[in-house]
Design a protein around this motif. Structure first.
Motif, short mmCIF file in Angstrom:
data_model
loop_
_atom_site.label_atom_id
_atom_site.label_comp_id
_atom_site.label_asym_id
_atom_site.label_seq_id
_atom_site.Cartn_x
_atom_site.Cartn_y
_atom_site.Cartn_z
N LEU A 47 0.84 -1.19 0.00
CA LEU A 47 0.00 0.00 0.00
C LEU A 47 0.87 1.24 0.00
O LEU A 47 1.69 1.44 0.89
N SER A 48 0.68 2.06 -1.01
CA SER A 48 1.35 3.33 -1.14
C SER A 48 0.35 4.42 -0.78
O SER A 48 -0.54 4.19 0.05
N SER A 49 0.44 5.57 -1.41
CA SER A 49 -0.47 6.67 -1.10
C SER A 49 -0.36 7.76 -2.15
O SER A 49 0.70 7.96 -2.75
N LEU A 50 -1.44 8.50 -2.30
CA LEU A 50 -1.42 9.72 -3.08
C LEU A 50 -0.29 10.63 -2.62
O LEU A 50 0.36 11.32 -3.42
N ALA A 51 -0.02 10.63 -1.32
CA ALA A 51 1.01 11.51 -0.74
C ALA A 51 2.40 11.23 -1.30
O ALA A 51 3.28 12.09 -1.21
N ALA A 52 2.63 10.06 -1.90
CA ALA A 52 3.94 9.75 -2.48
C ALA A 52 4.20 10.55 -3.75
O ALA A 52 5.35 10.72 -4.15
N ARG A 53 3.14 11.06 -4.37
CA ARG A 53 3.32 11.77 -5.64
C ARG A 53 2.78 13.19 -5.65
O ARG A 53 2.92 13.90 -6.63
N ALA A 54 2.13 13.59 -4.56
CA ALA A 54 1.56 14.93 -4.51
C ALA A 54 1.66 15.48 -3.10
O ALA A 54 1.47 14.75 -2.13
N ALA A 55 1.94 16.76 -3.00
CA ALA A 55 2.00 17.40 -1.69
C ALA A 55 0.58 17.64 -1.19
O ALA A 55 -0.18 18.38 -1.79
N VAL A 56 0.25 16.96 -0.11
CA VAL A 56 -1.08 17.11 0.51
C VAL A 56 -0.89 17.26 2.01
O VAL A 56 -0.31 16.40 2.67
N GLY A 57 -1.35 18.36 2.53
CA GLY A 57 -1.26 18.58 3.97
C GLY A 57 0.17 18.58 4.47
O GLY A 57 1.12 18.75 3.71
N ALA A 115 4.99 15.32 5.15
CA ALA A 115 6.28 15.08 4.50
C ALA A 115 6.91 13.75 4.90
O ALA A 115 7.37 12.99 4.04
N ALA A 116 6.95 13.45 6.18
CA ALA A 116 7.58 12.20 6.62
C ALA A 116 6.76 11.00 6.16
O ALA A 116 7.32 10.02 5.66
N TYR A 117 5.45 11.06 6.31
CA TYR A 117 4.57 9.98 5.83
C TYR A 117 4.75 9.79 4.33
O TYR A 117 4.89 8.66 3.85
N ALA A 118 4.75 10.89 3.58
CA ALA A 118 4.91 10.81 2.13
C ALA A 118 6.23 10.15 1.76
O ALA A 118 6.30 9.37 0.80
N ALA A 119 7.27 10.44 2.51
CA ALA A 119 8.57 9.82 2.25
C ALA A 119 8.49 8.31 2.41
O ALA A 119 9.10 7.56 1.64
N THR A 120 7.72 7.83 3.39
CA THR A 120 7.59 6.38 3.56
C THR A 120 6.87 5.76 2.38
O THR A 120 7.23 4.66 1.94
N LYS A 121 5.88 6.46 1.85
CA LYS A 121 5.13 5.89 0.73
C LYS A 121 5.92 5.98 -0.57
O LYS A 121 5.78 5.13 -1.45
N VAL A 177 7.97 2.98 -0.41
CA VAL A 177 7.19 1.80 -0.80
C VAL A 177 7.16 1.67 -2.32
O VAL A 177 7.36 0.58 -2.86
N ASP A 178 6.93 2.78 -3.02
CA ASP A 178 6.93 2.73 -4.49
C ASP A 178 8.27 2.25 -5.03
O ASP A 178 8.33 1.49 -6.00
N THR A 179 9.35 2.66 -4.40
CA THR A 179 10.68 2.21 -4.80
C THR A 179 10.87 0.72 -4.50
O THR A 179 11.40 -0.02 -5.33
N LEU A 180 10.42 0.28 -3.33
CA LEU A 180 10.50 -1.15 -3.00
C LEU A 180 9.76 -1.99 -4.04
O LEU A 180 10.25 -3.06 -4.43
N VAL A 181 8.61 -1.53 -4.47
CA VAL A 181 7.82 -2.27 -5.46
C VAL A 181 8.64 -2.53 -6.71
O VAL A 181 8.68 -3.65 -7.23
N ARG A 182 9.29 -1.50 -7.22
CA ARG A 182 10.08 -1.68 -8.44
C ARG A 182 11.24 -2.64 -8.22
O ARG A 182 11.51 -3.51 -9.05
N HIS A 183 11.93 -2.50 -7.10
CA HIS A 183 13.08 -3.38 -6.83
C HIS A 183 12.63 -4.80 -6.55
O HIS A 183 13.26 -5.76 -7.03
#
Length: 177
Positions: free
Chosen positions: A69-79, A82-88, A91-97
């Motif tokens: 599970l990733s998040s919209l926050a991984a690709r767009a600034a929302v609220g 910042a730290a939560y978005a970095a985790t997501k 996750v997107d990077t882990l998926v590719r690897h």
């Protein structure tokens, strides 16, 4: 490691679908984010799925599907996320690897990136102000329900997505278009 041990005890030697859905969020400005908050976010949202996949590797075989599970926050600034978005983003990077590493075994790895969903994690959307903010982000003017996300996860885990790997599927109602 404990969860992986329990999974092995329940399902035996083969795991067809693994969905890593646990996650936490904490809204805070950059200035107000503590080291403990940052570490907790990465522990639950990144470290846990990484090591769960690692521990369950022997059970993942031809045709298995992993969905993180990733998040919209991984690709767009929302609220102030910042730290939560970095985790997501991690996750997107882990998926590719993971997809690259497990492809030879015919194991698919993908993620679903929800926007705001009516869950405890998005309790701000239950207020009038939070709902209005949420709807202002989206092309589809409603707050997502858990079933909206479950359908996407089910698709990625199914044979219908048999040629999809290493991708993050946005399931966000057209947020931030």
């Amino acid at each position: 490691h404990t969860l992986a041990k329990r999974v092995r005890a329940v399902v035996g030697g083969r795991l067809d679908v693994l969905v890593a859905n646990a996650g936490i969020a904490k809204a805070a400005s950059i200035e107000d984010t503590t080291v403990d908050d940052f570490d907790d976010l990465f522990a639950v949202n990144v470290r846990a799925p990484f090591f769960l996949v690692q521990q369950l590797l022997p059970m993942l075989c031809k045709g298995s599907s992993v969905v993180l599970l990733s998040s919209l926050a991984a690709r767009a600034a929302v609220g102030e996320l910042a730290a939560y978005a970095a985790t997501k983003g991690a996750v997107d990077t882990l998926v590719r690897h993971f997809a690259s590493a497990l492809g030879e075994r015919s194991v698919r790895v993908n993620a679903v990136a929800p926007g705001v969903v009516a869950t405890d994690m998005s309790s701000f959307a239950t207020t009038d102000e939070g709902r209005d903010y949420t709807l202002s982000l989206q092309a589809l003017k409603r707050v997502a329900q858990p079933d909206d996300i479950a359908g996407a996860v089910t698709f990625l885990a199914s044979d219908n997505a048999g040629w999809i790997t290493g991708d993050t599927l946005l399931v966000d109602g057209g947020s931030k278009l």
